[in-house]
Design an enzyme around this catalytic site. Sequence first.
Site, PDB file in Angstrom:
ATOM      1  CG  HIS A 333      -0.256  -0.020   2.541  1.00 13.55           C
ATOM      2  ND1 HIS A 333       0.091   1.127   3.226  1.00 13.55           N
ATOM      3  CD2 HIS A 333       0.167  -1.047   3.325  1.00 13.55           C
ATOM      4  CE1 HIS A 333       0.673   0.809   4.373  1.00 13.55           C
ATOM      5  NE2 HIS A 333       0.735  -0.510   4.458  1.00 13.55           N
ATOM      6  CB  CYS A 352       1.267  -4.436   5.190  1.00 10.47           C
ATOM      7  SG  CYS A 352      -0.265  -5.305   5.628  1.00 10.47           S
TER       8      CYS A 352
END
Length: 433
Positions: A333, A352
């Site tokens: 992201h 992440c």
Amino acid sequence: MSRSARERGGGDRPGLDRRAVVRGLAATVATIAALGSARAEDEVLEQLMQQSQGRNFGQGFDSASRTILMPKATLPTLDPSTAQTTEQVIPRYEEIVGRGGWPEVPTVERLRLGNRHPAVPLLRQRLAISGDLDAVVAGSGDVYDSYVEAAVRRFQARHGLTVDGVVRRQTLKALNVPAQVRLAQLRINVVRLRTLSNNLGTKLVVANIPAAQIEAIENGVVVSRHVAVAGKPDRASPDLQTRIVEVNFNPYWTVPASIVRKDLIPRMQEEPDYLTKNRIRVFDARGNEVPPGQINWHSNEAVGYRFKQDPGDFNSLGSMRINFPSQHGVYMHDTPSKTMFGEDFRFHSSGCMRVQNVRELVVWLLSDTPGWSRAEIDAVIKSGERKDARLATAVPLYWVYVTAWATPDGVVQFRDDIYSRDGLAASTAGARG
């Protein structure tokens, strides 16, 4: 520039030939003799060095005499040949170890172009042994000259450090990892690479976790490379082999329970308006919004609620999230905290991966998906509207753990064993610096 011009030491200055250099040196020697002092000699030699750098003499000679290469931006970390090319450089490091390795560079606060320091001769020797400095021009002086700076830049590039030609703590630490540790890393990673390098596909994304780096690869060429922020050592990013299937624009962020427990509850105890300031809303099991003040933040009660952050520039996912099937619940992201991309140590996430210049990666991922041109992507992001884009063709994704590898041109790269998976903790503990 012709070979003959280079051999004259001309660089890009037409009038500088070998006879001109000799005449200049003769004049300099005469000046030194006339001045008759060690201090005057140093001053004149410093002037000569500055003049040579000013006319690119050193750079011209350097390019003519060296065959040392910087890492190529187009060569991928993971390729069907990576295991073989990495195995081929092992004898080179076995020879280095057999000869006693490389010397320790003494601790210094900073070394840069023009500095004179007793550590520079050892730095020259260290860089020459590892192949970053051509032994023909390595020299033995204590002045940090343009040859040493160029060699340090190459060393930094091969070790994933900021390439500025300045020796500071992180560069010094990498310089003083013993040769036998680097050899062991190569042997360990050859085994890893053999299991990773087959049937990769023609269009794929590779995230090398220890490098905190993401590559978009097409037909064996890196079309874009992205600095990343990966998982903390105690919240490691996992190894993955999956496919990217979707991109979310202007996404909500649903806070994982692990982050609620480890981060959100302690933060709310110290800063009761944290959720409100960051536009994170709380919902119960029925989907009803709950005021943060109704929750006992000095207990684990909050783990039973769902926390959802509104889209916007402040959102922890930024303006884009890249989705793929994973049992670990991770994704790639954007981020509002872009300053982290400039650090040498980029392991701050909860598993992440944050991606620098993520828009370029997304444009490439959606290049075969109708309705998602660069202009259309830009318009959606600007609008702030929540939208999802399903890839027309899923793109293979690999999150890998590779701490040492070599590309077909023979350039060898190393990264820190950030998760201590190489099994070299005892050896690395002996690394100086």
